[in-house]
Design a protein around this motif. Sequence first.
Motif, PDB file in Angstrom:
ATOM      1  N   GLY A  11     -21.271  -2.781   7.425  1.00 53.50           N
ATOM      2  CA  GLY A  11     -20.293  -3.596   6.746  1.00 53.50           C
ATOM      3  C   GLY A  11     -18.874  -3.203   7.100  1.00 53.50           C
ATOM      4  N   PRO A  12     -17.896  -3.908   6.533  1.00 49.21           N
ATOM      5  CA  PRO A  12     -16.496  -3.591   6.811  1.00 49.21           C
ATOM      6  C   PRO A  12     -16.095  -2.272   6.176  1.00 49.21           C
ATOM      7  N   ARG A  13     -15.085  -1.648   6.759  1.00 49.17           N
ATOM      8  CA  ARG A  13     -14.515  -0.448   6.149  1.00 49.17           C
ATOM      9  C   ARG A  13     -13.707  -0.877   4.926  1.00 49.17           C
ATOM     10  N   THR A  14     -13.785  -0.092   3.880  1.00 49.69           N
ATOM     11  CA  THR A  14     -13.041  -0.371   2.661  1.00 49.69           C
ATOM     12  C   THR A  14     -12.307   0.875   2.225  1.00 49.69           C
ATOM     13  N   ALA A  15     -11.403   0.727   1.255  1.00 50.08           N
ATOM     14  CA  ALA A  15     -10.710   1.897   0.732  1.00 50.08           C
ATOM     15  C   ALA A  15     -11.719   2.901   0.177  1.00 50.08           C
ATOM     16  N   ALA A  16     -12.760   2.415  -0.481  1.00 60.66           N
ATOM     17  CA  ALA A  16     -13.755   3.315  -1.064  1.00 60.66           C
ATOM     18  C   ALA A  16     -14.555   4.040   0.009  1.00 60.66           C
ATOM     19  N   HIS A  36      -1.446  11.779  11.045  1.00 59.70           N
ATOM     20  CA  HIS A  36      -1.111  10.990  12.237  1.00 59.70           C
ATOM     21  C   HIS A  36      -2.264  10.016  12.439  1.00 59.70           C
ATOM     22  N   SER A  37      -1.960   8.740  12.587  1.00 53.25           N
ATOM     23  CA  SER A  37      -3.024   7.749  12.430  1.00 53.25           C
ATOM     24  C   SER A  37      -2.951   6.618  13.438  1.00 53.25           C
ATOM     25  N   SER A  38      -4.116   6.042  13.675  1.00 53.74           N
ATOM     26  CA  SER A  38      -4.255   4.807  14.446  1.00 53.74           C
ATOM     27  C   SER A  38      -5.109   3.857  13.625  1.00 53.74           C
ATOM     28  N   LEU A  39      -4.511   2.811  13.113  1.00 56.68           N
ATOM     29  CA  LEU A  39      -5.254   1.855  12.290  1.00 56.68           C
ATOM     30  C   LEU A  39      -6.378   1.219  13.093  1.00 56.68           C
ATOM     31  N   ARG A  40      -6.100   0.881  14.323  1.00 55.09           N
ATOM     32  CA  ARG A  40      -7.100   0.197  15.141  1.00 55.09           C
ATOM     33  C   ARG A  40      -8.352   1.040  15.326  1.00 55.09           C
ATOM     34  N   SER A  41      -8.184   2.354  15.398  1.00 50.88           N
ATOM     35  CA  SER A  41      -9.326   3.231  15.664  1.00 50.88           C
ATOM     36  C   SER A  41     -10.352   3.225  14.544  1.00 50.88           C
ATOM     37  N   LEU A  42      -9.948   2.809  13.346  1.00 50.79           N
ATOM     38  CA  LEU A  42     -10.828   2.866  12.187  1.00 50.79           C
ATOM     39  C   LEU A  42     -11.859   1.750  12.163  1.00 50.79           C
ATOM     40  N   ALA A  48      -6.734  -3.614   5.550  1.00 47.64           N
ATOM     41  CA  ALA A  48      -5.934  -3.037   6.634  1.00 47.64           C
ATOM     42  C   ALA A  48      -5.201  -1.765   6.183  1.00 47.64           C
ATOM     43  N   ASP A  49      -3.923  -1.658   6.519  1.00 43.56           N
ATOM     44  CA  ASP A  49      -3.190  -0.419   6.266  1.00 43.56           C
ATOM     45  C   ASP A  49      -3.061  -0.111   4.775  1.00 43.56           C
ATOM     46  N   GLN A  50      -2.987  -1.133   3.932  1.00 43.49           N
ATOM     47  CA  GLN A  50      -2.918  -0.884   2.493  1.00 43.49           C
ATOM     48  C   GLN A  50      -4.154  -0.131   2.025  1.00 43.49           C
ATOM     49  N   ALA A  51      -5.317  -0.564   2.482  1.00 43.91           N
ATOM     50  CA  ALA A  51      -6.558   0.093   2.073  1.00 43.91           C
ATOM     51  C   ALA A  51      -6.624   1.526   2.600  1.00 43.91           C
ATOM     52  N   VAL A  52      -6.114   1.752   3.799  1.00 49.08           N
ATOM     53  CA  VAL A  52      -6.143   3.107   4.362  1.00 49.08           C
ATOM     54  C   VAL A  52      -5.275   4.046   3.529  1.00 49.08           C
ATOM     55  N   VAL A  53      -4.088   3.588   3.153  1.00 49.09           N
ATOM     56  CA  VAL A  53      -3.220   4.425   2.324  1.00 49.09           C
ATOM     57  C   VAL A  53      -3.871   4.679   0.965  1.00 49.09           C
ATOM     58  N   GLN A  54      -4.488   3.666   0.392  1.00 52.55           N
ATOM     59  CA  GLN A  54      -5.180   3.868  -0.876  1.00 52.55           C
ATOM     60  C   GLN A  54      -6.289   4.903  -0.732  1.00 52.55           C
ATOM     61  N   ALA A  55      -7.015   4.859   0.397  1.00 51.23           N
ATOM     62  CA  ALA A  55      -8.080   5.834   0.628  1.00 51.23           C
ATOM     63  C   ALA A  55      -7.516   7.241   0.755  1.00 51.23           C
ATOM     64  N   LEU A  56      -6.423   7.391   1.472  1.00 51.29           N
ATOM     65  CA  LEU A  56      -5.805   8.708   1.631  1.00 51.29           C
ATOM     66  C   LEU A  56      -5.305   9.247   0.300  1.00 51.29           C
ATOM     67  N   LEU A  57      -4.703   8.383  -0.513  1.00 52.53           N
ATOM     68  CA  LEU A  57      -4.227   8.816  -1.825  1.00 52.53           C
ATOM     69  C   LEU A  57      -5.383   9.188  -2.741  1.00 52.53           C
ATOM     70  N   THR A  58      -6.478   8.459  -2.652  1.00 51.47           N
ATOM     71  CA  THR A  58      -7.662   8.816  -3.430  1.00 51.47           C
ATOM     72  C   THR A  58      -8.186  10.186  -3.003  1.00 51.47           C
ATOM     73  N   ILE A 114       0.321   2.303   9.362  1.00 56.37           N
ATOM     74  CA  ILE A 114       0.027   3.177   8.225  1.00 56.37           C
ATOM     75  C   ILE A 114       1.266   3.954   7.805  1.00 56.37           C
ATOM     76  N   PRO A 115       2.001   4.612   8.713  1.00 57.09           N
ATOM     77  CA  PRO A 115       3.236   5.271   8.287  1.00 57.09           C
ATOM     78  C   PRO A 115       4.250   4.321   7.667  1.00 57.09           C
ATOM     79  N   GLU A 116       4.363   3.131   8.223  1.00 55.24           N
ATOM     80  CA  GLU A 116       5.323   2.189   7.663  1.00 55.24           C
ATOM     81  C   GLU A 116       4.901   1.744   6.264  1.00 55.24           C
ATOM     82  N   ARG A 117       3.602   1.627   6.042  1.00 58.24           N
ATOM     83  CA  ARG A 117       3.125   1.282   4.701  1.00 58.24           C
ATOM     84  C   ARG A 117       3.434   2.400   3.708  1.00 58.24           C
ATOM     85  N   VAL A 118       3.247   3.664   4.133  1.00 59.66           N
ATOM     86  CA  VAL A 118       3.588   4.779   3.244  1.00 59.66           C
ATOM     87  C   VAL A 118       5.082   4.782   2.966  1.00 59.66           C
TER      88      VAL A 118
END
Length: 289
Positions: A11-16, A36-42, A48-58, A114-118
Amino acid sequence: MSTPPPSPSDGPRTAASLAMHLAHLGVRPGDTLLVHSSLRSLGWVCGADQAVVQALLTAVGPTGNLVVPTQTMGNTDPASWVSPPVPQAWWETIRAEAPAFDPAITPSSYMGRIPERVRTWPGAVRSDHPQTSFAALGPRAAHLMLPHPITSALGESSPLARMERAGARVLLLGTGYDSCTCFHLAEYRVPRPRTEPSSCAIRNSAGRREWVTYTGVALDESDFPRLGAEFEATGAVTLGRVGSATARLFSLGDAVDFAVGWLTEHRPAATEPTSASRRREGPGGLAWR
């Protein structure tokens, strides 16, 4: 050392799911984490980047701190831009008219989504270096980010050094060691580090725009992939998978200590900067990370 990957999912990657992968890798609540991150690599991420930041904060939790580089290397002397260059006839206009760095509004162009979202996340604190800023979220964000004097781009008075003292760890999320900013702190600590001038647009203490030139340590990431590979070979790096990305997690302090010894051995001291360290990308590229 390495960890087995999390159970695969079609399935798709999610924040969870990304937060689960980060925890499996070894990111813990309370961590101060430089990412240091690459959104595409995930892979395909729902949100997208919002979910990645939420995952990192979690993953770091409410007592942890999330830090990203938000560098603005377009704010450099156009005479040194190579990718792409601009006509010499433009140089003085750029020096006179380029907007002064403003931590609140200057985008971290070319650093990734991702950095710009943070940087734009509610509560983010950004350091005020006009070329090598960072942005942080968390209870110690202001302490880690400020101050950031212009003559200590990535040195002893920078957020990097404060992160080291705070016991921070580094997460390379789909990126290589050429993106490993903490190795630049080691460049300040080798015997007789090389120096070079740098120019940029700032807003001075009176609030007026000013084009300034200062002398700093010459930064050169050209040999960081080899340095990183030898550091990884010591067993100090945890490897795993986050989403579809290869992720590397390690102590910032351990990486800097290793890099000081490695650079002292492998680079000549007190020499002129190499062509790579002199290189400055234009607004379409990036030289420093």
